[in-house]
Design a protein around this motif. Structure first.
Motif, short mmCIF file in Angstrom:
data_model
loop_
_atom_site.label_atom_id
_atom_site.label_comp_id
_atom_site.label_asym_id
_atom_site.label_seq_id
_atom_site.Cartn_x
_atom_site.Cartn_y
_atom_site.Cartn_z
N ALA A 60 0.84 -1.20 0.00
CA ALA A 60 0.00 0.00 0.00
C ALA A 60 0.87 1.24 0.00
N GLU A 61 1.93 1.22 0.79
CA GLU A 61 2.83 2.37 0.88
C GLU A 61 3.56 2.57 -0.45
N ARG A 62 4.08 1.48 -0.97
CA ARG A 62 4.85 1.53 -2.22
C ARG A 62 4.00 2.04 -3.38
N ASN A 63 2.70 1.74 -3.37
CA ASN A 63 1.81 2.13 -4.47
C ASN A 63 0.91 3.32 -4.12
N ASN A 64 1.18 3.91 -2.97
CA ASN A 64 0.41 5.08 -2.54
C ASN A 64 -1.10 4.80 -2.52
N CYS A 65 -1.48 3.69 -1.92
CA CYS A 65 -2.90 3.32 -1.82
C CYS A 65 -3.37 3.53 -0.38
N HIS A 66 -4.40 4.33 -0.21
CA HIS A 66 -4.94 4.55 1.13
C HIS A 66 -6.30 3.89 1.31
N ARG A 67 -6.66 3.08 0.32
CA ARG A 67 -7.94 2.39 0.36
C ARG A 67 -7.72 0.92 0.03
N LEU A 68 -8.54 0.08 0.64
CA LEU A 68 -8.37 -1.37 0.49
C LEU A 68 -9.67 -2.01 0.05
N THR A 69 -9.58 -2.92 -0.92
CA THR A 69 -10.74 -3.75 -1.31
C THR A 69 -10.40 -5.21 -1.02
N ILE A 70 -11.32 -5.89 -0.33
CA ILE A 70 -11.11 -7.31 -0.03
C ILE A 70 -12.24 -8.09 -0.69
N SER A 71 -11.85 -9.04 -1.56
CA SER A 71 -12.85 -9.83 -2.27
C SER A 71 -12.43 -11.29 -2.25
N GLY A 72 -12.94 -12.09 -3.18
CA GLY A 72 -12.56 -13.50 -3.19
C GLY A 72 -13.12 -14.20 -4.41
N GLY A 73 -13.44 -15.48 -4.20
CA GLY A 73 -13.66 -16.25 -2.98
C GLY A 73 -14.62 -15.48 -2.06
N ASP A 74 -14.76 -15.98 -0.87
CA ASP A 74 -15.54 -15.23 0.11
C ASP A 74 -14.72 -15.02 1.38
N PRO A 75 -14.31 -13.78 1.65
CA PRO A 75 -13.49 -13.51 2.83
C PRO A 75 -14.15 -13.97 4.12
N PHE A 76 -15.50 -13.92 4.18
CA PHE A 76 -16.19 -14.30 5.42
C PHE A 76 -16.23 -15.82 5.62
N GLU A 77 -15.74 -16.59 4.65
CA GLU A 77 -15.62 -18.04 4.88
C GLU A 77 -14.31 -18.38 5.59
N GLN A 78 -13.51 -17.36 5.86
CA GLN A 78 -12.33 -17.51 6.74
C GLN A 78 -12.44 -16.42 7.81
N PRO A 79 -13.48 -16.51 8.65
CA PRO A 79 -13.80 -15.38 9.53
C PRO A 79 -12.71 -15.04 10.55
N HIS A 80 -12.06 -16.06 11.07
CA HIS A 80 -11.01 -15.80 12.06
C HIS A 80 -9.86 -15.03 11.41
N GLU A 81 -9.47 -15.49 10.24
CA GLU A 81 -8.36 -14.85 9.52
C GLU A 81 -8.75 -13.46 9.05
N LEU A 82 -9.98 -13.33 8.59
CA LEU A 82 -10.44 -12.00 8.14
C LEU A 82 -10.41 -11.01 9.30
N TYR A 83 -10.87 -11.46 10.45
CA TYR A 83 -10.90 -10.59 11.63
C TYR A 83 -9.48 -10.12 11.99
N LYS A 84 -8.57 -11.08 12.05
CA LYS A 84 -7.17 -10.75 12.40
C LYS A 84 -6.55 -9.80 11.38
N LEU A 85 -6.84 -10.05 10.13
CA LEU A 85 -6.28 -9.22 9.06
C LEU A 85 -6.83 -7.79 9.14
#
Ligand code: SF4
Length: 186
Positions: A60-85
């Motif tokens: 994000a820093e290297r590409n000057n991105c201040h916004r994040l999009t999370i998609s998949g697959g389904d991120p909520f099918e790995q809820p523990h990992e999604l939460y930690k991330l």
């Protein structure tokens, strides 16, 4: 966590210059899923969450991105990992947009899913229904899907983004073309 890919910058899944990540794995099997290669829970795509948090910040820093999009697959099918991330990267982004095949109602009913919501600004929810893809939105594919704002400060920017013409981006990786963005059925 199982991760399919990370690309930066992207401009076709939410307003502004963004970093995009795609979780690997989804059990919903929607007809004409845009990313069937991301349905399998492929253990060879395992990455420690802590490492991903570090990589996301770096990229994000290297590409000057201040916004994040999370998609998949389904991120909520790995809820523990999604939460930690999400917890690890939240302070780094002013806008976090997450796509899921669950509906918000389904998420709210399960504590291990709903606890992720406090780190999310915008959620696009619902399974993809091919017959409902009428090409009406830059943010979702089928008309049953909905945009939920948990951070209303961003609503105007998203509305302006929706009013512009849709676009797709293509990236070449290992001699394959990766298309990013919301595709019309036709
Ligand atoms: S929820 Fe998304 S990733 Fe999962 S099968 Fe449906 S379209 Fe594909």
């Amino acid at each position: 966590m199982l991760l399919a890919r990370m690309i930066a910058p992207i401009h076709s899944l939410g307003p502004g210059r963004r970093l995009g990540i795609w979780f690997q794995g989804c059990s919903k099997r929607c007809k004409e899923c845009i990313s069937p290669e991301m349905q399998i829970f492929d253990k060879s795509k395992e990455v420690p969450v802590d490492m991903m948090v570090m990589l996301i910040k770096q990229e994000a820093e290297r590409n000057n991105c201040h916004r994040l999009t999370i998609s998949g697959g389904d991120p909520f099918e790995q809820p523990h990992e999604l939460y930690k991330l999400l917890r690890g990267v939240r302070h780094f982004f002013k806008d976090i947009l997450v796509y899921t095949g669950f509906t918000l109602d389904e998420i709210i009913k399960k504590k291990n899913l709903s606890r992720c919501l406090k780190y999310i600004d915008v959620l696009v929810d619902g399974r993809y229904i091919a017959e409902e893809n009428r090409g009406v939105s830059r943010l979702y594919g089928s008309c049953n899907q909905k945009i939920h704002f948990f951070n209303n400060v961003l609503a105007t920017e998203y509305k302006e983004y929706e009013e512009q013409n849709g676009m797709l981006e293509s990236f070449i990786h290992k001699e394959k073309v990766i298309i990013v963005g919301i595709q019309r059925r036709d």
